[in-house]
Motif scaffolding. Sequence first.
Motif, PDB file in Angstrom:
ATOM      1  N   THR A 271      27.882  92.851 113.864  1.00 25.37           N
ATOM      2  CA  THR A 271      27.836  92.974 112.411  1.00 25.37           C
ATOM      3  C   THR A 271      28.750  91.904 111.828  1.00 25.37           C
ATOM      4  N   ILE A 272      28.568  91.611 110.556  1.00 22.91           N
ATOM      5  CA  ILE A 272      29.374  90.574 109.894  1.00 22.91           C
ATOM      6  C   ILE A 272      30.356  91.231 108.938  1.00 22.91           C
ATOM      7  N   ASN A 273      31.619  90.864 109.072  1.00 27.78           N
ATOM      8  CA  ASN A 273      32.646  91.323 108.130  1.00 27.78           C
ATOM      9  C   ASN A 273      32.648  90.376 106.934  1.00 27.78           C
ATOM     10  N   TRP A 274      31.919  90.741 105.902  1.00 28.52           N
ATOM     11  CA  TRP A 274      31.812  89.900 104.718  1.00 28.52           C
ATOM     12  C   TRP A 274      33.067  90.048 103.851  1.00 28.52           C
ATOM     13  N   PRO A 275      33.566  88.960 103.284  1.00 26.44           N
ATOM     14  CA  PRO A 275      34.695  89.084 102.354  1.00 26.44           C
ATOM     15  C   PRO A 275      34.275  89.794 101.077  1.00 26.44           C
ATOM     16  N   GLU A 276      35.220  90.423 100.421  1.00 22.94           N
ATOM     17  CA  GLU A 276      34.936  91.151  99.184  1.00 22.94           C
ATOM     18  C   GLU A 276      34.362  90.215  98.122  1.00 22.94           C
ATOM     19  N   ASN A 277      33.209  90.598  97.566  1.00 25.47           N
ATOM     20  CA  ASN A 277      32.606  89.894  96.426  1.00 25.47           C
ATOM     21  C   ASN A 277      32.359  88.412  96.699  1.00 25.47           C
ATOM     22  N   ASP A 278      32.093  88.053  97.953  1.00 24.39           N
ATOM     23  CA  ASP A 278      31.845  86.648  98.278  1.00 24.39           C
ATOM     24  C   ASP A 278      30.935  86.573  99.501  1.00 24.39           C
ATOM     25  N   SER A 279      29.638  86.552  99.258  1.00 23.42           N
ATOM     26  CA  SER A 279      28.690  86.470 100.366  1.00 23.42           C
ATOM     27  C   SER A 279      28.357  85.028 100.741  1.00 23.42           C
TER      28      SER A 279
ATOM     29  N   MET B  88      21.063 110.155 119.976  1.00 22.01           N
ATOM     30  CA  MET B  88      21.347 109.489 118.707  1.00 22.01           C
ATOM     31  C   MET B  88      22.866 109.405 118.531  1.00 22.01           C
ATOM     32  N   LYS B  89      23.375 108.183 118.284  1.00 23.11           N
ATOM     33  CA  LYS B  89      24.806 107.983 118.074  1.00 23.11           C
ATOM     34  C   LYS B  89      25.037 107.376 116.697  1.00 23.11           C
ATOM     35  N   ARG B  90      25.960 107.965 115.934  1.00 25.56           N
ATOM     36  CA  ARG B  90      26.325 107.376 114.645  1.00 25.56           C
ATOM     37  C   ARG B  90      27.137 106.111 114.877  1.00 25.56           C
ATOM     38  N   PHE B  91      26.884 105.107 114.067  1.00 26.97           N
ATOM     39  CA  PHE B  91      27.542 103.802 114.214  1.00 26.97           C
ATOM     40  C   PHE B  91      28.289 103.500 112.935  1.00 26.97           C
ATOM     41  N   GLU B  92      29.620 103.382 113.013  1.00 27.99           N
ATOM     42  CA  GLU B  92      30.443 103.136 111.837  1.00 27.99           C
ATOM     43  C   GLU B  92      30.511 101.641 111.531  1.00 27.99           C
ATOM     44  N   THR B  93      30.049 101.246 110.368  1.00 31.30           N
ATOM     45  CA  THR B  93      30.065  99.838 109.982  1.00 31.30           C
ATOM     46  C   THR B  93      29.976  99.704 108.470  1.00 31.30           C
ATOM     47  N   ASN B  94      30.540  98.619 107.945  1.00 27.01           N
ATOM     48  CA  ASN B  94      30.368  98.288 106.532  1.00 27.01           C
ATOM     49  C   ASN B  94      29.167  97.376 106.311  1.00 27.01           C
TER      50      ASN B  94
ATOM     51  N   PHE C 185      18.862 104.049 104.390  1.00 27.62           N
ATOM     52  CA  PHE C 185      19.391 103.916 103.030  1.00 27.62           C
ATOM     53  C   PHE C 185      18.863 105.067 102.178  1.00 27.62           C
ATOM     54  N   TYR C 186      19.725 105.546 101.289  1.00 29.03           N
ATOM     55  CA  TYR C 186      19.369 106.677 100.443  1.00 29.03           C
ATOM     56  C   TYR C 186      19.192 106.211  98.998  1.00 29.03           C
ATOM     57  N   GLU C 187      18.750 107.112  98.146  1.00 27.16           N
ATOM     58  CA  GLU C 187      18.420 106.738  96.771  1.00 27.16           C
ATOM     59  C   GLU C 187      19.616 106.197  96.002  1.00 27.16           C
ATOM     60  N   ASP C 188      20.839 106.603  96.358  1.00 26.93           N
ATOM     61  CA  ASP C 188      22.033 106.105  95.669  1.00 26.93           C
ATOM     62  C   ASP C 188      22.593 104.844  96.342  1.00 26.93           C
ATOM     63  N   TRP C 189      21.835 104.265  97.296  1.00 27.12           N
ATOM     64  CA  TRP C 189      22.186 103.055  98.041  1.00 27.12           C
ATOM     65  C   TRP C 189      23.424 103.206  98.921  1.00 27.12           C
ATOM     66  N   THR C 190      23.745 104.440  99.293  1.00 25.86           N
ATOM     67  CA  THR C 190      24.618 104.650 100.434  1.00 25.86           C
ATOM     68  C   THR C 190      23.751 104.582 101.687  1.00 25.86           C
ATOM     69  N   PHE C 191      24.386 104.523 102.847  1.00 29.88           N
ATOM     70  CA  PHE C 191      23.611 104.403 104.076  1.00 29.88           C
ATOM     71  C   PHE C 191      24.369 104.998 105.251  1.00 29.88           C
ATOM     72  N   ASP C 192      23.621 105.337 106.288  1.00 36.23           N
ATOM     73  CA  ASP C 192      24.159 105.727 107.585  1.00 36.23           C
ATOM     74  C   ASP C 192      23.518 104.844 108.640  1.00 36.23           C
ATOM     75  N   SER C 193      24.298 104.458 109.662  1.00 29.10           N
ATOM     76  CA  SER C 193      23.783 103.622 110.756  1.00 29.10           C
ATOM     77  C   SER C 193      23.863 104.380 112.074  1.00 29.10           C
ATOM     78  N   PHE C 194      22.883 104.119 112.951  1.00 27.18           N
ATOM     79  CA  PHE C 194      22.784 104.841 114.213  1.00 27.18           C
ATOM     80  C   PHE C 194      22.284 103.909 115.316  1.00 27.18           C
ATOM     81  N   VAL C 195      22.571 104.305 116.555  1.00 23.98           N
ATOM     82  CA  VAL C 195      21.931 103.730 117.735  1.00 23.98           C
ATOM     83  C   VAL C 195      21.135 104.851 118.385  1.00 23.98           C
TER      84      VAL C 195
END
Length: 368
Positions: A201-209, A181-187, A163-173
């Motif tokens: 990973t969990i596909n969360w609905p928009e604005n409803d956890s 190192m492999k980049r992993f695409e996920t929300n 996670f970065y300071e602007d709360w974006t993120f990158d995921s890897f294996v």
Amino acid sequence: MRRSIRYYSIFLLLLLTSCQQNVSEPFLPEKSISPEQEQPNKEEDTILPLSELNGNFESVIGWVSNEEILYITRQQSDYQINSYHIETGANKIIFTISEPIIEARIHPNLSKIAIVTSSNSLSASIHFFSLAGQELDKLTIESSELYWDWHPTQSDEIFFSAFYEDWTFDSFVYSSGTKEMKRFETNDPFGKWGKESSIYTINWPENDSLSGGTLREVNTVTKKEAESDATNIIHVSATDDVEVRVSISDDQQKFLYTLIRYRDGKSTTFELPSISNYSQWFVPEIEWLSDGTMLTYEASQSGLMDDIPSDFDLVQLSITEPMKTILKGPYESFSCNPSGQYCLTGVQLENLLKVKSGETLPWITLQE
């Protein structure tokens, strides 16, 4: 491309689960034989408390065998990883590390120790050590916060999100065996290893956890993706042959723990009261034992964490057996040895619980 995290509060909740309460009097289960027939358990009578530490106590890591516990002490700027044998009293320093320790874990197969260190707010390093103290690998990650999950059987494989300071993120294996190192695409940055080479990973609905989501499975070798038919999923965890999927009931009053065994597909579902922390569900921590059973906490009733009674029960869930109460008392950290004979409990894991008898005693003396 970096992905933005939609559920910032979920990440904060993960950080808050380490804040626990004190132990209350343990539950003493009924004995199946009479006092006259009962024979003393020699193993349980040989616990030797640790009173002399190598430096100042920092924290307990956990078990590396049924009798050995790893803990961290500090001498000036050096951090020492120590082992203590609760039956022989053998106490020794395994290795020393000079960087500040953020986290330490033992792999589920008890083959390696991972130490996360950081000397600044923009990067962290994961060090992998053998049980003898040899550093096997070191991975440095540029991030302001780090989430990672260790494969339950393949100790060379980790999934992590930076996670970065602007709360974006990158995921890897990452594979420490091949240094690949492999980049992993996920929300969902909080992926968990499932069976074989799969990441859940969990596909969360928009604005409803609170409604939960569907489970997405990605094979890290073949890159094939699959969507599970299971709905309302809020958490998943796996060991070598069993996984548990935690979902929320339609009326949101129950957590449904579904245990699934990989080798034959057999499954069992348990209903426990649901707990929320306002806008998020609070799923108590899960501990796997070597026989494929799991331990977790059961609340006395559904509701907000701040409002419900603190008398949680530590319970054992199994595919083949009814739910079993291990200890009655408030929610707190716990760590059990592979056989499930002993568990460490307490704010600093300073107490030892004898699971069969329900007796607790301090295994380490900490200075006030």
